[in-house]
Motif scaffolding. Structure first.
Motif, short mmCIF file in Angstrom:
data_model
loop_
_atom_site.label_atom_id
_atom_site.label_comp_id
_atom_site.label_asym_id
_atom_site.label_seq_id
_atom_site.Cartn_x
_atom_site.Cartn_y
_atom_site.Cartn_z
N UNK A 30 0.31 11.78 0.69
CA UNK A 30 -0.28 12.56 -0.39
C UNK A 30 -0.71 11.66 -1.54
N UNK A 31 0.11 10.67 -1.90
CA UNK A 31 -0.25 9.75 -2.98
C UNK A 31 -1.50 8.94 -2.62
N UNK A 57 0.25 -0.22 -1.97
CA UNK A 57 0.86 -0.55 -3.26
C UNK A 57 0.94 0.68 -4.15
N UNK A 58 -0.14 1.45 -4.21
CA UNK A 58 -0.16 2.65 -5.05
C UNK A 58 0.87 3.68 -4.59
N UNK A 59 1.03 3.80 -3.28
CA UNK A 59 1.95 4.80 -2.73
C UNK A 59 3.38 4.30 -2.67
N UNK A 112 3.12 -1.96 6.70
CA UNK A 112 3.25 -1.33 8.02
C UNK A 112 3.32 0.18 7.91
N UNK A 113 4.11 0.69 6.95
CA UNK A 113 4.21 2.15 6.77
C UNK A 113 2.87 2.73 6.36
N UNK A 115 -0.08 1.53 7.01
CA UNK A 115 -0.96 1.46 8.17
C UNK A 115 -0.70 2.64 9.11
N UNK A 116 0.57 2.95 9.34
CA UNK A 116 0.92 4.10 10.19
C UNK A 116 0.42 5.41 9.58
N UNK A 117 0.61 5.57 8.26
CA UNK A 117 0.16 6.78 7.59
C UNK A 117 -1.36 6.90 7.63
N UNK A 118 -2.05 5.79 7.40
CA UNK A 118 -3.51 5.83 7.44
C UNK A 118 -4.03 6.16 8.83
#
Length: 143
Positions: A23-24, A42-44, A49-50, A52-55
């Protein structure tokens, strides 16, 4: 009674927005710009790695798209409908009155950045670059 087949399936998009990190990242992209994964991470507050998985999940779910510039990849919101959904959810999360009519079809970030008249209370930093005319056309639903 409304037939279930005629209702849109919002659960897929809702599941993408349910994670605070995702969401961030999506909220950061509401300004119409594209971002590298490292800046989104960085913003989130996520590891590379995390993020990249979320994207990858956001990309697979159709919430974001990727622009390739050489060997660099930049992520941005897939379309204005995603931005509108994020703006509506943001307003609801802050307890704003959702019954008031919207100033325009486009979310405020897209209106301001593409030169449309925005409510007086909305101000974006002058340091943010304006989107290209193509991005504005995409935000307005043009292809």
């Amino acid at each position: 009674m409304i037939a279930t087949a005629t209702l849109p399936d919002i659960s897929r998009l809702a599941s993408l927005l349910a994670d605070p990190g995702r969401a961030r990242m999506l909220l950061l992209m509401m300004d119409g710009r594209s971002y590298p994964a490292s800046e989104l991470a960085q913003h989130a507050g996520l590891s590379a790695q995390a993020a990249s998985n979320h994207l990858a999940k956001l990309l697979q779910g159709g919430a974001v798209k990727v622009e390739q510039h050489g060997r660099h990849r930049y992520y941005l919101l897939a379309n204005a409908a995603i931005a509108q959904a994020l703006e509506a959810l943001s307003a609801a999360a802050h307890g704003q009155d959702m019954q008031k009519p919207a100033a325009s079809r486009q979310p405020a970030g897209w209106r301001r950045r593409c030169g449309w008249r925005a409510p007086a209370m909305t101000i974006w930093p002058a340091s943010w670059a304006s989107p290209s005319p193509t991005a504005c056309k995409r935000a307005a639903g043009w292809r």
